[in-house]
Write a protein that holds these residues in place. Structure first.
Motif, short mmCIF file in Angstrom:
data_model
loop_
_atom_site.label_atom_id
_atom_site.label_comp_id
_atom_site.label_asym_id
_atom_site.label_seq_id
_atom_site.Cartn_x
_atom_site.Cartn_y
_atom_site.Cartn_z
N ASN A 169 0.81 -1.22 0.00
CA ASN A 169 0.00 0.00 0.00
C ASN A 169 0.83 1.27 0.00
OD1 ASN A 169 -2.43 -1.44 0.08
ND2 ASN A 169 -2.35 -1.62 2.31
N ASP A 170 2.13 1.16 0.29
CA ASP A 170 2.97 2.35 0.32
C ASP A 170 4.40 1.97 -0.07
OD1 ASP A 170 3.20 0.85 2.66
OD2 ASP A 170 4.07 2.53 3.73
N GLU A 171 5.13 2.94 -0.51
CA GLU A 171 6.50 2.71 -0.99
C GLU A 171 7.44 2.30 0.14
OE1 GLU A 171 9.97 5.04 -3.59
OE2 GLU A 171 8.11 6.05 -3.01
N SER A 172 7.21 2.81 1.34
CA SER A 172 8.12 2.53 2.45
C SER A 172 8.14 1.04 2.79
CB SER A 172 7.73 3.35 3.68
OG SER A 172 6.43 2.99 4.12
N THR A 173 7.01 0.36 2.62
CA THR A 173 6.97 -1.08 2.89
C THR A 173 7.87 -1.83 1.91
OG1 THR A 173 4.70 -0.89 3.71
CG2 THR A 173 5.47 -3.08 3.11
N ALA A 174 7.84 -1.44 0.63
CA ALA A 174 8.73 -2.08 -0.34
C ALA A 174 10.20 -1.77 -0.04
CB ALA A 174 8.36 -1.62 -1.75
N LYS A 175 10.47 -0.56 0.44
CA LYS A 175 11.85 -0.19 0.76
C LYS A 175 12.39 -1.03 1.91
CE LYS A 175 11.99 4.57 -0.91
NZ LYS A 175 12.12 6.01 -0.52
N MET A 176 11.50 -1.45 2.83
CA MET A 176 11.97 -2.29 3.93
C MET A 176 12.60 -3.57 3.42
SD MET A 176 8.71 -1.93 6.49
CE MET A 176 8.10 -0.31 6.98
N ALA A 177 12.08 -4.09 2.31
CA ALA A 177 12.60 -5.34 1.76
C ALA A 177 13.68 -5.11 0.72
CB ALA A 177 11.47 -6.17 1.16
N PHE A 178 13.49 -4.11 -0.13
CA PHE A 178 14.37 -3.93 -1.29
C PHE A 178 15.24 -2.69 -1.23
CE2 PHE A 178 10.90 -6.26 -3.85
CZ PHE A 178 11.45 -7.48 -3.54
N GLY A 179 15.16 -1.94 -0.15
CA GLY A 179 15.94 -0.70 -0.09
C GLY A 179 17.42 -0.92 -0.23
N ASP A 180 17.92 -2.06 0.27
CA ASP A 180 19.35 -2.36 0.17
C ASP A 180 19.67 -3.27 -1.01
OD1 ASP A 180 17.96 -4.44 1.22
OD2 ASP A 180 19.43 -4.98 2.76
N ILE A 181 18.69 -3.50 -1.90
CA ILE A 181 18.90 -4.36 -3.06
C ILE A 181 18.86 -3.57 -4.36
CG2 ILE A 181 17.91 -6.27 -4.40
CD1 ILE A 181 17.13 -7.60 -1.83
N SER A 182 17.71 -2.92 -4.64
CA SER A 182 17.58 -2.20 -5.90
C SER A 182 16.41 -1.23 -5.82
CB SER A 182 17.36 -3.17 -7.06
OG SER A 182 17.00 -2.48 -8.24
N PRO A 183 16.62 0.04 -6.17
CA PRO A 183 15.48 0.98 -6.22
C PRO A 183 14.48 0.62 -7.31
CG PRO A 183 17.49 2.01 -7.09
CD PRO A 183 17.89 0.71 -6.48
N HIS A 184 14.96 -0.04 -8.37
CA HIS A 184 14.04 -0.46 -9.43
C HIS A 184 13.08 -1.54 -8.93
CE1 HIS A 184 16.39 1.85 -12.29
NE2 HIS A 184 17.48 1.23 -11.89
#
Length: 446
Positions: free
Chosen positions: A355-370
């Motif tokens: 539902n929000d970008e921050s949740t995806a960043k929790m998983a992928f923030g250290d992997i890839s912004p794409h």
């Protein structure tokens, strides 16, 4: 004669449209692959030039052209080594010229997709100077159809279909611990059912923690231990830690390192132990991490013990044959101390619709912004679709086949006799009427 030809052509077109709608794989293999190969063969040089994937002619050729007062040589097109048709598309093997790199082709994937008139284009480097481009002819993830006989092995299960038509596997020996994040109605439960259904037929112990009490309960016949409240979950996790320490003692006794011991016989994990001493591998499924890690108290001893046990299992469990599958809607620092340390130990990352970008960043923030952006673009209508990220920075879109609760329960009931009795976890074994189970439970070797 002309009338018959028109009728035959109309029937052929109608058949092609029907196959494209109902059986896209058959349509691709019958009509699409030939047209796509012709399109690539005739357009290849023009597409490479239009997508700015060419390089200038060599300095020697340009110098000769100037001395002889001839036109400037054309741009050099990367060499197309071969075209190979697949079940869902085409694969192109391309040799690069000096000065080119694989990133240029990855960045131009959208332009290549439009130019070749295909659904999806992905690229990967095979070796220095050689890349492979995968062209997907149709939307593979619209109606997921897994191959009839995908590759399977101990703790390796086919989980989903990748957007390029290949199969995505959950291999616990390669990626021992994983986190799956997604909003409500995103398909997390479907993924969880698929994992349990595939693991049910394997000689492994399934352990579950389900504080909602409704997700894992139906699979109880196949589970060796199940906790449905935080107090039992804490004791279950600490019992797993105790079992892990006993397993390490067994491995240490069997190492027997001496000068004449071959390297291949030195035990460092359960897979190096003799079969009669090897403990049963355990897959731990945690349905909602927030129910364990989130507490209304500022200093909650129970919560601290749960997180401490999870961190220890994530750090040391792989060699002892204990693997974690953690599911949740969010997995951020708001869950309290120790969560960031736990997340760092979870190699596998899968994000469904969020539902929000921050949740995806929790998983992928250290992997890839794409990968973060791709996770936020999953539509509501694509339940089960997710983005998987790898520690290398690569990521892919996948979609799990729809597995009903009935299918997963049937698999667990069918293979209930494979659930081993683990002495350390005996008090957490679900209390069921086992009269309907076909064979007795497997007892772990001492």
């Amino acid at each position: 004669m002309l009338k018959l030809l028109v009728i035959a052509l109309a029937v052929l077109v109608g058949l092609a449209l029907l196959l494209k709608w109902r059986r896209p794989v058959w349509y691709w293999l019958s009509f699409g692959v030939g047209l796509a190969m012709l399109r690539v063969a005739f357009r290849y040089a023009a597409v490479m030039e239009a997508c700015r994937l060419t390089v200038p002619a060599s300095r020697m050729r340009r110098a000769l052209a100037r001395w002889m007062k001839k036109p400037v040589p054309q741009q050099r097109v990367p060499r197309l080594l071969w075209i190979r048709p697949t079940r869902t598309g085409l694969r192109l093997r391309i040799r690069l010229w000096p000065g080119q790199d694989a990133f240029e082709f990855a960045a131009a994937s959208d332009r290549l997709r439009h130019s070749f008139a295909v659904h999806q284009v992905t690229s990967r480097e095979i070796k220095p100077g050689v890349i492979e481009i995968a062209l997907t002819g149709y939307d593979v993830l619209k109606r997921v159809q897994m191959p009839d006989a995908p590759d399977r092995g101990l703790l390796k299960i086919p989980l989903a279909l990748v957007e390029d038509g290949t199969v995505h596997y959950r291999d616990y020996r390669e990626v021992p611990h994983a986190i799956t994040v997604g909003a409500t109605q995103s398909g997390k439960s479907v993924t969880q059912r698929t994992v349990i259904k595939e693991l049910a037929s394997q000689p492994v112990a399934l352990v579950g923690i389900d504080c909602k009490k409704i997700e894992l309960g139906p699979f109880a016949r196949r589970f060796s231990a199940l906790a449905d409240n935080p107090d039992d979950a804490m004791e279950l996790l600490e019992a797993l830690v105790a079992r892990m320490e006993i397993t390490y003692d067994t491995i240490r006794r069997e190492q027997r390192i001496s000068a004449d011991t071959p390297d291949g016989e030195i035990a460092a994990n359960i897979w190096d132990l003799p079969e009669d001493l090897r403990p049963v591998p355990i897959v731990v499924t945690i349905d909602e991490i927030a129910e364990l890690a989130l507490s209304t108290k500022k200093n909650d001893p129970r919560r601290d013990r749960i997180v401490k046990a999870l961190v220890r299992l994530a750090q040391l469990g792989r060699a002892a044959g204990i693997f974690l599958d953690i599911y949740g809607q969010r997995f951020g620092s708001e869950l309290g101390d120790g969560i960031t340390m736990l997340r760092a130990q979870l190699t596998g990352r899968m994000v469904h619709r969020v539902n929000d970008e921050s949740t995806a960043k929790m998983a992928f923030g250290d992997i890839s912004p794409h990968a973060v952006f791709a996770a936020t673009q999953i539509p509501n209508s694509r339940r089960g679709m997710a983005v998987v990220g790898y520690s290398t920075g690569d990521w892919v879109r996948i979609r799990t086949p729809f597995t009903t609760m009935r299918q997963a329960v049937a698999a667990c009931n069918k293979h209930a006799h494979l659930a081993p009795d683990l002495p350390e976890l005996a008090r957490f074994r679900p209390l069921l009427d086992l009269a309907s189970v076909e064979a007795p439970a497997v007892t772990e070797a001492a």
